[in-house]
Design a protein around this motif. Structure first.
Motif, PDB file in Angstrom:
ATOM      1  N   LEU A 545       0.828  -1.200   0.000  1.00 29.73           N
ATOM      2  CA  LEU A 545       0.000   0.000   0.000  1.00 29.73           C
ATOM      3  C   LEU A 545       0.865   1.253   0.000  1.00 29.73           C
ATOM      4  O   LEU A 545       0.663   2.175  -0.814  1.00 29.73           O
ATOM      5  CB  LEU A 545      -0.919  -0.017   1.221  1.00 29.73           C
ATOM      6  N   ILE A 546       1.826   1.297   0.902  1.00 27.75           N
ATOM      7  CA  ILE A 546       2.697   2.471   1.007  1.00 27.75           C
ATOM      8  C   ILE A 546       3.517   2.646  -0.271  1.00 27.75           C
ATOM      9  O   ILE A 546       3.677   3.771  -0.788  1.00 27.75           O
ATOM     10  CB  ILE A 546       3.620   2.342   2.234  1.00 27.75           C
ATOM     11  N   LYS A 547       4.011   1.546  -0.802  1.00 29.07           N
ATOM     12  CA  LYS A 547       4.817   1.625  -2.023  1.00 29.07           C
ATOM     13  C   LYS A 547       3.997   2.187  -3.184  1.00 29.07           C
ATOM     14  O   LYS A 547       4.464   3.053  -3.934  1.00 29.07           O
ATOM     15  CB  LYS A 547       5.341   0.232  -2.369  1.00 29.07           C
ATOM     16  N   GLY A 548       2.758   1.700  -3.318  1.00 34.30           N
ATOM     17  CA  GLY A 548       1.906   2.170  -4.408  1.00 34.30           C
ATOM     18  C   GLY A 548       1.559   3.637  -4.290  1.00 34.30           C
ATOM     19  O   GLY A 548       1.586   4.391  -5.287  1.00 34.30           O
ATOM     20  N   LEU A 549       1.230   4.080  -3.075  1.00 38.50           N
ATOM     21  CA  LEU A 549       0.869   5.486  -2.886  1.00 38.50           C
ATOM     22  C   LEU A 549       2.087   6.398  -3.021  1.00 38.50           C
ATOM     23  O   LEU A 549       1.980   7.543  -3.488  1.00 38.50           O
ATOM     24  CB  LEU A 549       0.204   5.675  -1.522  1.00 38.50           C
ATOM     25  N   THR A 550       3.254   5.903  -2.631  1.00 37.37           N
ATOM     26  CA  THR A 550       4.481   6.694  -2.792  1.00 37.37           C
ATOM     27  C   THR A 550       4.747   6.967  -4.271  1.00 37.37           C
ATOM     28  O   THR A 550       5.018   8.113  -4.683  1.00 37.37           O
ATOM     29  CB  THR A 550       5.684   5.963  -2.167  1.00 37.37           C
TER      30      THR A 550
END
Length: 766
Positions: A545-550
């Protein structure tokens, strides 16, 4: 470390609703105006059904439906329950007699379901049951755990359901024949009733043309699959849910007749149908636990090192194969067959015996408490028999830290461990050095005092894989999990894990569980698997999730090298004053048509299992005049790896120890010669009370697991795994100076008084 993240003793978030009466259990969630169901159960333990006439009951006031086994077949369905089998020693399959949902030709235990009555009210259903003409030709009742006796099933003419073995019998016998010391001990692991705080219940209803079945169980997906197969429909036509569940302990993991019956009744009547057991009915129908005889033979060399270990056990299956029953005391027992000891020459044989009693299945630990109980009783007995200090005998035979990873004789791969360190810590915390003084004080007061040790290990069970879905909403996050809390505190621990990754406040995180429409797959709860397996999947989902939003923010805002600060829950870009909260990032993604970035699922599989272990030290006092036995001091040192919430882990240990003390001292199932359950109420079945349980001193010596990224080991069953042998060895220690060698649970006043006064198992005192 964040204030409310993992490794912090955060109070359970779910407790606020539970203690204020806002929990939503089966009785709270049943549809308004649901029909009520009642089961006519067999009052006899064994016999051929000669009469079953329900015609008058069907005409009784308020009655909507009465089902018998014949009616199930008339609806085009199988009148049969699922049951497991294992392979016999010769490669053939264990016996698989049909277990009917409703008794058809015979009854085989008191409480077996015979007819299912559905009426407007429970009182009307009960009244209608009184009108059923039911008669049985009695047959001889078999209750002993031994081959032979009156045959229950044609598939098992000597009542042996299976004959399972592991190891090298010839090599083990040869090693024992050449051993300098050979010690044998037979123990009985008594039958217990699980008695979850909330009895079993379920309801079914038709929702927009689909069947919805709600069960207070330990997962929904196995039930959904089995119900779909039974009805011969696609799984998409069913929804299965678990509401809040008031205790499970393994007993609620299985399918039961009532689950199928409410579903059929709801389909046939078109109305919601609700069934809930009362306490005595639960005692007569819930799967029981334990109930086996185990003979352990240990061979030692002249230096008291183990050279061979042989186990022969007879386990009570009850009247039928339950869902996991044949596996519990065979394959699952074998998982920790050799415990924490370095011995490779072993042979284990287990035979399952059918009796005219309630089926036996998993109960907190499912085979591992039974295996550790037998082994640790035998190790302690051997130490006393050979005149060796029980701690030193364990130290000498432990798998040493440098031997890990260690493959046991039963094929388990222990990843890490430091058993000597934990034993030393336990000896210190339990003040073994001061025991002689405490024993003298007890004796001065007219009481016997004993100290017992158990060093346990358990293998985490259940599916090694799990799925987690994390959805960022406008106000926080929803986490969809494949496990099911029965009171362990999952909602809190999972919220802590996500807080660690995202910085979201705990009260902004909602844990969604127990709904097959919202969560596609899951392994449910059992075998101490939940936090370890689910936590790994959550971690992977959070990282994704964090990787995608970053990546989205970098593109959307034309920035580079953005990073996420989990402590503050914000994205930052170096060299700029851009700060975007997680919720803001999710909102930007939705506005840009990239909503898929705000809801991420990950399916993860553990590379290997973890093996919680530890040392329990119990001290007991026995009143010489009455035989009353009390646990007066209790110390635990556990290795659960990295703890997500130490307070909740301690609570799990306290509960497990209490259940172990209950079985060891107060709890005991008793049948009369006709198979009638004499302990079918709390007036007769002695549950442990607060004053039966001392303060439990809990300490940890973590050796993080290398088989999951969080270094965790399960803790849900550990307390029971260690408690049984610790308490029993303490009783053995108190009675040993009197020459009493055979001691078996439960240590009720009458049984201990008999040991003291009748001399059973007594030898000349040293």
């Amino acid at each position: 470390m964040s204030k409310f993240g993992s490794s912090q003793s955060v109070r359970r978030l779910e407790d606020a609703r539970f203690v204020t009466g806002h929990g939503r259990y089966i009785d709270d969630t049943a549809p308004e105006g649901a029909l009520r169901a009642y089961l006519l159960r067999s009052p006899m333990a064994h016999g051929r059904i000669t009469t079953l006439d329900v015609a008058e009951a069907r005409e009784a006031p308020g009655v909507e439906m009465v089902l018998t086994g014949a009616d199930i077949v008339a609806h085009g369905l199988k009148n049969a329950m699922k049951g497991s089998t294992v392979d016999n020693r010769d490669g053939s399959k264990g016996a698989a007699p049909v277990r009917p949902i409703l008794a058809d030709t015979h009854v085989r235990h008191v409480g077996e379901p015979v007819a299912f009555i559905v009426a407007e009210t429970l009182a009307q259903a009960r009244d209608a049951a009184e009108l059923i003409e039911f008669d049985v030709d009695d047959m001889p009742v078999k209750l002993d755990i031994a081959p032979g006796g009156q045959t229950l099933h044609d598939a098992a003419p000597d009542n042996v359901a299976y004959d399972w073995a592991l190891g090298d019998e010839a090599a083990t016998e040869a090693a024992l024949a050449g051993a300098a010391h050979v010690v044998t001990l037979t123990t009985h692991d008594n039958r217990v009733i699980v008695n979850s705080l909330e009895p079993r219940g379920c309801f079914a209803e038709i929702e927009e043309g689909r069947l919805h079945v709600a069960i207070n169980g330990q997962g929904v997906w196995g039930h959904k699959t089995d119900l779909a197969r039974w009805f011969g429909v696609d799984e998409a036509q069913l929804r299965v849910t678990n509401p809040d569940v008031g205790g499970g302990f393994g007993m609620k993991a299985m399918r039961y007749p009532e689950h199928f019956l409410v579903a059929l009744a709801a389909r046939q009547t078109g109305r919601p149908v609700h069934w809930m057991s009362d306490r005595t009915e639960a005692m007569l129908s819930d799967n029981a636990g334990r109930d086996l005889d185990v003979t352990c033979t240990l061979g030692f060399d002249a230096d008291h090192r183990l050279v061979a270990y042989k186990v022969d056990s007879l386990s009570n299956l009850g009247a039928y194969n339950s869902q996991f029953g044949q596996n519990i005391q065979s394959a699952l027992f074998s998982k920790v067959l050799t415990g924490t000891y370095d011995v490779q020459t072993v042979f284990f044989r287990n035979r399952g015996i059918y009796t005219n009693t309630i089926p036996v299945d998993a109960y907190r630990g499912a085979g591992r408490p039974e295996a550790i109980y037998a082994l640790e009783r035998a190790i302690d007995f051997a130490a006393r028999d050979m005149g060796v200090d029980p701690l030193e005998l364990r130290r000498k035979n432990f798998i040493q830290p440098g031997q890990f990873p260690y493959k046991t004789a039963s094929g388990e791969l222990y990843d890490v461990g430091n058993f000597p360190r934990l034993l030393d810590r336990a000896a210190q915390e339990g003040d073994i050095a001061g025991f002689a003084t405490r024993r003298a004080a007890s004796e001065a007061g007219g009481k016997l005092r004993g100290l017992g040790i158990c060093y346990y290990i358990e293998s985490i069970l259940g599916a090694a894989d799990e799925t987690a879905t994390i959805e960022i909403t406008g106000t926080g996050a929803k986490v969809y999990v494949g496990t099911q809390s029965n009171g362990q505190g999952h909602e809190t621990v999972y919220a802590q894990l996500l807080h660690d990754q995202t910085g979201l406040p705990l009260d902004a995180i909602e844990i969604v569980q127990g709904d097959s429409d919202l969560i596609a797959t899951g392994g449910g709860t059992g075998g101490s698997r939940s936090v370890t397996v689910q936590g790994m999947a959550m971690r992977a989902a959070g990282e994704s999730l964090i990787k995608g939003l970053t990546a989205f923010l970098e593109t959307e805002m034309d920035l580079t090298d953005m990073s996420f600060d989990a402590g503050e829950g914000v994205f930052r870009a170096p060299g700029s004053n851009v700060v975007v909260t997680l919720l803001e990032a999710a909102e930007k993604a939705r506005a840009a048509g990239a909503a898929e970035l705000t809801k991420v699922s990950k399916h993860e599989t553990l590379p290997g299992r973890s093996y919680p272990n530890g040392c329990h030290i119990a001290e007991i006092e026995i009143d010489r005049e009455t035989g009353q036995t009390r646990v007066v001091r209790y110390t635990v040192v556990d290795d659960f790896g990295n703890l997500m919430n130490p307070m909740l882990a301690e609570g799990q240990v306290h509960g497990g120890v209490a259940q172990g003390i209950g079985q060891a001292i107060t709890e005991h199932v008793v049948h009369d010669a006709d198979g009638q359950l004499l302990t079918a109420t709390f007036m007769d079945y002695a549950m442990p009370r607060a004053d039966d349980t001392p303060f439990v001193a809990f300490h940890t010596e973590p050796v993080p697991s290398i088989m999951n990224p969080l270094g965790m080991k399960g803790c849900g069953e550990a307390g029971t795994v260690g408690a049984l042998a610790a308490v029993s060895n303490a009783v053995q220690d108190a009675l040993w100076p009197l020459g009493i060698r055979q001691v078996d649970m439960p240590f009720t006043p009458s049984r201990v008084w008999a040991m003291l006064n009748e001399g059973d198992g007594r030898v000349a005192a040293e």
